[in-house]
Design a protein around this motif. Structure first.
Motif, PDB file in Angstrom:
ATOM      1  N   ASP A  88       0.810  -1.196   0.000  1.00  0.00           N
ATOM      2  CA  ASP A  88       0.000   0.000   0.000  1.00  0.00           C
ATOM      3  C   ASP A  88       0.851   1.257   0.000  1.00  0.00           C
ATOM      4  OD1 ASP A  88      -2.549   1.322   0.242  1.00  0.00           O
ATOM      5  OD2 ASP A  88      -1.956   1.848   2.269  1.00  0.00           O
ATOM      6  N   ASN A  89       2.081   1.167   0.536  1.00  0.00           N
ATOM      7  CA  ASN A  89       2.938   2.338   0.578  1.00  0.00           C
ATOM      8  C   ASN A  89       3.861   2.414  -0.627  1.00  0.00           C
ATOM      9  OD1 ASN A  89       4.729   0.331   1.049  1.00  0.00           O
ATOM     10  ND2 ASN A  89       5.143   0.860   3.196  1.00  0.00           N
ATOM     11  N   GLY A  90       3.625   1.578  -1.624  1.00  0.00           N
ATOM     12  CA  GLY A  90       4.349   1.668  -2.873  1.00  0.00           C
ATOM     13  C   GLY A  90       5.552   0.762  -2.951  1.00  0.00           C
ATOM     14  N   GLY A  91       5.910   0.062  -1.861  1.00  0.00           N
ATOM     15  CA  GLY A  91       7.077  -0.803  -1.857  1.00  0.00           C
ATOM     16  C   GLY A  91       6.752  -2.166  -2.414  1.00  0.00           C
ATOM     17  N   SER A  92       7.794  -2.943  -2.634  1.00  0.00           N
ATOM     18  CA  SER A  92       7.629  -4.295  -3.163  1.00  0.00           C
ATOM     19  C   SER A  92       7.455  -5.277  -2.019  1.00  0.00           C
ATOM     20  CB  SER A  92       8.845  -4.679  -3.992  1.00  0.00           C
ATOM     21  OG  SER A  92       8.737  -5.987  -4.468  1.00  0.00           O
ATOM     22  N   VAL A  93       6.473  -6.167  -2.164  1.00  0.00           N
ATOM     23  CA  VAL A  93       6.225  -7.178  -1.144  1.00  0.00           C
ATOM     24  C   VAL A  93       6.139  -8.529  -1.812  1.00  0.00           C
ATOM     25  CG1 VAL A  93       4.978  -5.588   0.341  1.00  0.00           C
ATOM     26  CG2 VAL A  93       3.714  -6.922  -1.322  1.00  0.00           C
ATOM     27  N   GLU A  94       6.204  -9.586  -1.032  1.00  0.00           N
ATOM     28  CA  GLU A  94       6.044 -10.924  -1.565  1.00  0.00           C
ATOM     29  C   GLU A  94       4.569 -11.285  -1.595  1.00  0.00           C
ATOM     30  OE1 GLU A  94       8.298 -13.509   0.837  1.00  0.00           O
ATOM     31  OE2 GLU A  94      10.243 -12.780   0.136  1.00  0.00           O
ATOM     32  N   LYS A  95       4.256 -12.258  -2.430  1.00  0.00           N
ATOM     33  CA  LYS A  95       2.892 -12.729  -2.502  1.00  0.00           C
ATOM     34  C   LYS A  95       2.565 -13.679  -1.365  1.00  0.00           C
ATOM     35  CE  LYS A  95       1.210 -10.646  -6.164  1.00  0.00           C
ATOM     36  NZ  LYS A  95       0.583 -11.190  -7.328  1.00  0.00           N
ATOM     37  N   ASP A  96       3.522 -13.988  -0.517  1.00  0.00           N
ATOM     38  CA  ASP A  96       3.222 -14.732   0.702  1.00  0.00           C
ATOM     39  C   ASP A  96       2.575 -13.735   1.655  1.00  0.00           C
ATOM     40  OD1 ASP A  96       4.302 -17.080  -0.247  1.00  0.00           O
ATOM     41  OD2 ASP A  96       6.319 -16.530   0.386  1.00  0.00           O
ATOM     42  N   LEU A  97       1.258 -13.798   1.783  1.00  0.00           N
ATOM     43  CA  LEU A  97       0.496 -12.755   2.444  1.00  0.00           C
ATOM     44  C   LEU A  97       0.704 -12.748   3.954  1.00  0.00           C
ATOM     45  CD1 LEU A  97      -2.826 -13.225   0.459  1.00  0.00           C
ATOM     46  CD2 LEU A  97      -1.017 -11.564   0.025  1.00  0.00           C
ATOM     47  N   ASN A  98       0.688 -11.565   4.501  1.00  0.00           N
ATOM     48  CA  ASN A  98       0.726 -11.399   5.952  1.00  0.00           C
ATOM     49  C   ASN A  98      -0.708 -11.501   6.459  1.00  0.00           C
ATOM     50  OD1 ASN A  98       1.021 -10.686   8.598  1.00  0.00           O
ATOM     51  ND2 ASN A  98       1.795  -8.619   8.215  1.00  0.00           N
ATOM     52  N   LEU A  99      -1.052 -12.640   7.037  1.00  0.00           N
ATOM     53  CA  LEU A  99      -2.428 -12.897   7.439  1.00  0.00           C
ATOM     54  C   LEU A  99      -2.642 -12.625   8.929  1.00  0.00           C
ATOM     55  CD1 LEU A  99      -3.136 -16.150   5.388  1.00  0.00           C
ATOM     56  CD2 LEU A  99      -3.630 -13.772   4.788  1.00  0.00           C
ATOM     57  N   SER A 100      -2.152 -11.482   9.366  1.00  0.00           N
ATOM     58  CA  SER A 100      -2.455 -11.062  10.733  1.00  0.00           C
ATOM     59  C   SER A 100      -3.926 -10.668  10.806  1.00  0.00           C
ATOM     60  CB  SER A 100      -1.570  -9.890  11.146  1.00  0.00           C
ATOM     61  OG  SER A 100      -1.835  -8.759  10.331  1.00  0.00           O
ATOM     62  N   VAL A 101      -4.437 -10.590  12.022  1.00  0.00           N
ATOM     63  CA  VAL A 101      -5.870 -10.299  12.196  1.00  0.00           C
ATOM     64  C   VAL A 101      -6.243  -8.973  11.542  1.00  0.00           C
ATOM     65  CG1 VAL A 101      -7.688  -9.860  13.886  1.00  0.00           C
ATOM     66  CG2 VAL A 101      -5.997 -11.660  14.314  1.00  0.00           C
ATOM     67  N   LEU A 105      -8.820  -8.547   8.335  1.00  0.00           N
ATOM     68  CA  LEU A 105     -10.054  -7.756   8.458  1.00  0.00           C
ATOM     69  C   LEU A 105     -10.098  -6.646   7.418  1.00  0.00           C
ATOM     70  CD1 LEU A 105     -10.407  -7.467  12.351  1.00  0.00           C
ATOM     71  CD2 LEU A 105     -11.712  -8.920  10.778  1.00  0.00           C
ATOM     72  N   ALA A 106      -8.954  -5.998   7.181  1.00  0.00           N
ATOM     73  CA  ALA A 106      -8.919  -4.915   6.189  1.00  0.00           C
ATOM     74  C   ALA A 106      -9.172  -5.457   4.786  1.00  0.00           C
ATOM     75  CB  ALA A 106      -7.571  -4.201   6.247  1.00  0.00           C
ATOM     76  N   ARG A 177      -5.529  -6.093  -4.580  1.00  0.00           N
ATOM     77  CA  ARG A 177      -5.422  -4.766  -3.969  1.00  0.00           C
ATOM     78  C   ARG A 177      -5.922  -4.773  -2.527  1.00  0.00           C
ATOM     79  NH1 ARG A 177      -4.456  -0.142  -6.697  1.00  0.00           N
ATOM     80  NH2 ARG A 177      -5.855   1.029  -5.319  1.00  0.00           N
ATOM     81  N   SER A 178      -6.930  -5.573  -2.240  1.00  0.00           N
ATOM     82  CA  SER A 178      -7.448  -5.596  -0.873  1.00  0.00           C
ATOM     83  C   SER A 178      -6.389  -6.102   0.103  1.00  0.00           C
ATOM     84  CB  SER A 178      -8.703  -6.476  -0.787  1.00  0.00           C
ATOM     85  OG  SER A 178      -8.384  -7.848  -0.945  1.00  0.00           O
ATOM     86  N   PHE A 179      -5.522  -7.000  -0.352  1.00  0.00           N
ATOM     87  CA  PHE A 179      -4.476  -7.533   0.517  1.00  0.00           C
ATOM     88  C   PHE A 179      -3.278  -6.588   0.660  1.00  0.00           C
ATOM     89  CE2 PHE A 179      -6.504 -11.744  -0.044  1.00  0.00           C
ATOM     90  CZ  PHE A 179      -6.506 -12.143   1.284  1.00  0.00           C
ATOM     91  N   THR A 180      -3.259  -5.496  -0.103  1.00  0.00           N
ATOM     92  CA  THR A 180      -2.175  -4.522   0.068  1.00  0.00           C
ATOM     93  C   THR A 180      -2.495  -3.510   1.168  1.00  0.00           C
ATOM     94  OG1 THR A 180      -3.046  -2.967  -1.592  1.00  0.00           O
ATOM     95  CG2 THR A 180      -1.589  -4.720  -2.382  1.00  0.00           C
ATOM     96  N   ILE A 181      -3.703  -3.555   1.695  1.00  0.00           N
ATOM     97  CA  ILE A 181      -4.076  -2.637   2.774  1.00  0.00           C
ATOM     98  C   ILE A 181      -3.448  -3.126   4.073  1.00  0.00           C
ATOM     99  CG2 ILE A 181      -5.978  -1.577   4.040  1.00  0.00           C
ATOM    100  CD1 ILE A 181      -7.766  -2.112   1.628  1.00  0.00           C
ATOM    101  N   GLN A 182      -2.640  -2.299   4.678  1.00  0.00           N
ATOM    102  CA  GLN A 182      -1.959  -2.633   5.924  1.00  0.00           C
ATOM    103  C   GLN A 182      -2.426  -1.657   7.002  1.00  0.00           C
ATOM    104  OE1 GLN A 182       0.102  -5.305   5.855  1.00  0.00           O
ATOM    105  NE2 GLN A 182      -0.218  -5.518   3.654  1.00  0.00           N
ATOM    106  N   PRO A 183      -3.232  -2.096   7.957  1.00  0.00           N
ATOM    107  CA  PRO A 183      -3.778  -1.182   8.974  1.00  0.00           C
ATOM    108  C   PRO A 183      -2.716  -0.390   9.724  1.00  0.00           C
ATOM    109  CG  PRO A 183      -4.887  -3.302   9.073  1.00  0.00           C
ATOM    110  CD  PRO A 183      -3.739  -3.470   8.129  1.00  0.00           C
ATOM    111  N   LYS A 184      -1.521  -0.958   9.868  1.00  0.00           N
ATOM    112  CA  LYS A 184      -0.485  -0.260  10.635  1.00  0.00           C
ATOM    113  C   LYS A 184       0.203   0.834   9.838  1.00  0.00           C
ATOM    114  CE  LYS A 184       0.619  -4.147  13.694  1.00  0.00           C
ATOM    115  NZ  LYS A 184       1.702  -5.051  14.188  1.00  0.00           N
TER     116      LYS A 184
END
Length: 278
Positions: A88-101, A105-106, A177-184
């Motif tokens: 969400d902040n424009g950086g590169s991430v892996e497709k191994d999703l961070n499935l924190s609570v 939810l986001a 895109r929904s998985f790029t939302i990081q609440p923190k």
């Protein structure tokens, strides 16, 4: 010659075993100690012999590495391959999703919010699509030609809108895109308007936003035009719309569930995130 054959066999065995114990390339021993009697004519051919064996071993090594599981998935056995995406902040991430609570939810709000918008449209249009089959007074049954048009329209919308439009393009985009939302780290408006964010209506590449807004405005225009169509043609078109939107809803929810269970975002889908500004 017996010495030569024994050394060749040892070298082959050494290369074969090392291919299963090390991910690095297989190398030939740098020296082959061959006992030769002084004055033996085979000494003159020793250099040619080593060069020929080196060529044979190099060819065999290349073929072995191509077939070896070590060369699969980025060259490391059992290592997961990072499939580039954008956070969400424009950086590169892996497709191994961070499935924190918080992240789940986001993303759930983003994907299910889009599905909810589609479901509302389906509920609103479905009664009109089913009118030709109701027993209410004043409803004229469809002729054979109109019924054929009804069926063909549903099939066309299922393929063009449901499969080609939603399943292959829009639905994977929404999920990714929904998985790029990081609440923190995501801005608060990205979270509050997660469904619109997931649709690519804002905080996306210029091309993605143009396409998303044009599609949204175009659909609204078509809906307004369809409302003015006479019976039963409006009902026929609305039936196709219901089929297409239903397919789209299922593909979004199904794609989201698959990503949630596997921890992998839709493969080969660009979330169309804007470039990070320095």
């Amino acid at each position: 010659m017996h010495h030569h054959a024994a050394l060749v066999a040892v070298a082959l065995l050494n290369n074969f075993v090392s291919g299963f114990s090390s991910p690095t390339s297989i190398s030939l021993p740098t020296q082959m100690v061959i006992s030769q009697r002084a004055g033996d004519s085979s000494v003159n051919n020793n250099a040619l012999f080593r060069a020929k064996q080196q060529q044979i071993f190099t060819t065999a090594t290349a073929a072995h590495q191509q077939k070896s599981p070590m060369a699969v998935r980025g060259g490391a056995l059992g290592a997961s391959t990072a499939i580039g995406s954008s956070s969400d902040n424009g950086g590169s991430v892996e497709k191994d999703l961070n499935l924190s609570v918080g992240n789940v939810l986001a993303s759930l709000w983003g994907s299910s919010g889009v599905a909810y918008i589609l479901i509302k449209a389906i509920v609103r249009v479905l009664p009109i699509a089913l009118d030709p089959f109701s027993k209410a007074e004043g409803i004229i049954p469809l002729t054979n030609f109109q019924l054929s048009a009804y069926i063909l329209t549903c099939l066309f919308f299922a393929y063009a809108e449901g499969y080609k439009g939603f399943q292959l393009k829009f639905s994977p985009l929404v999920v990714a895109r929904s998985f790029t939302i990081q609440p923190k780290s995501s801005p608060i408006h990205h979270i509050l308007f997660a469904p619109l964010y997931s649709m690519g209506l804002f905080h996306a590449t210029k091309k993605r936003m143009i396409v998303s807004w044009c599609v949204t405005i175009g659909v609204a225009t078509i809906v307004a035009a369809v409302k003015k169509m006479p019976y039963p043609w409006r009902n026929i078109v609305d039936a196709g719309v219901v089929v297409g939107l239903s397919w789209g809803t299922i593909s979004i929810l199904g794609g989201y569930i698959i990503s949630l269970l596997t921890g992998i975002a839709p493969i080969g889908t660009d979330p169309a995130m804007p470039e990070k500004k320095d």
